[in-house]
Design an enzyme around this catalytic site. Sequence first.
Site, short mmCIF file in Angstrom:
data_model
loop_
_atom_site.label_atom_id
_atom_site.label_comp_id
_atom_site.label_asym_id
_atom_site.label_seq_id
_atom_site.Cartn_x
_atom_site.Cartn_y
_atom_site.Cartn_z
N ASN A 234 0.84 -1.26 0.09
CA ASN A 234 0.17 -0.21 0.21
C ASN A 234 0.85 1.46 -0.13
O ASN A 234 0.42 2.50 -0.03
CB ASN A 234 -0.89 -0.09 1.31
CG ASN A 234 -0.21 -0.24 2.41
OD1 ASN A 234 1.04 -0.24 2.49
ND2 ASN A 234 -0.90 0.35 3.65
N LYS A 235 2.08 1.15 -0.26
CA LYS A 235 3.05 2.10 -0.07
C LYS A 235 3.22 3.00 -1.29
O LYS A 235 2.71 2.62 -2.32
CB LYS A 235 4.36 2.03 0.70
CG LYS A 235 4.22 1.51 2.30
CD LYS A 235 3.64 2.40 3.09
CE LYS A 235 3.66 1.98 4.49
NZ LYS A 235 2.87 0.69 4.68
#
Length: 363
Positions: free
Chosen positions: A179-180
């Site tokens: 999710n980064k």
Amino acid sequence: MGGNELKYIKDAFYTNWISQYGSNIDEFENSLEEYLGNSSHVTALSSGTAAIHLALRLLNVEEGDFVICQSFTFVATANPILYLKAVPVFVDSENQTWNMCPDALEEAIKYCIQQGKKPKAIITVSLYGMPFNVDDILQISRKYEIPVIEDSAEALGSKYKGRPCGTFGDLSIISFNGNKIITTAGGGILISRNSDAKRRALFLATQAKDNEEFYSHSEIGYNYRMDNIAAGIGRGQLETLEEKISQRRKNHDFYQQTVKNNGNIKLFSAPNSDFYSNYWLSTIILKDTLLKEKLKAEFSQNNIETRYLWKPMHLQPLYKDYKFFGNNLSGTLFEGGLCLPSGTNLTDNCRARISEVLQNEIH
């Protein structure tokens, strides 16, 4: 995906380096060291959590030691303290950056010293991509001679006074979880200030094998090294980092324009020009909890995902019995806040749908 990830993955297959060794790892580390500058020495690992764990090991944190930790964060920041049977001491946020409050930090340090043990480390976070109050936190760190572990898991590309996040701590970490802002599918890095610390980190991350031809082990190590496939994904992702930062900041600009002059909603934004955020997530605070829940439900009805802010550590069942210093600002933020859609692939159509819900519900 940026485009070249598959190329680097194929290189790993063609060269038969499908392991925790290979050119992708070396090149990924070298590129990150060049990007970060400031004498950064990068060790590629399996996760940001592993990087925090190793940082604590490098600082010789042991059972019963105090470690001061920002409360307003994801649980992965704090859990490695318990891995080592050390004692977390949680510190509240300040209003401008939502990160560690210097006044509460100093209060926590004084408490620990009164108990007969100076803290072994301070873990401060750059939450949602917003740099922490670097000058004040580092001044306190130097005053009491306590090293800082900088958790910049969410802050690759963010800067404070022109200097990249990930370069302020005695040890720093960045996450490349899925999710980064860029990803290696799962992974992270430990950033140290000298080559000796990097060698020590690599030793611990590869099962702490002694320098012998046979398998000899004198201390506990871990299987924490990033693999060559994941590093190949990271190489391709890193090539598009600036574009991804630009897209995240464009999202923030969109929200700023959408909610301006609205007294019911406040967009979390950089307090001044010293702070340059990648705006990994665009987040808002609503005037009350009822409005927050109403807005979240309306987004859901329109098939638009929102999420709650991180629930602070001192409010978590796992950590509720540990000491906490501050005025519970982080708890207030949790009660009133939402994370809005912030992906780098938001289209104009997506933004139009989001804007319609915001303008219809927040008035």
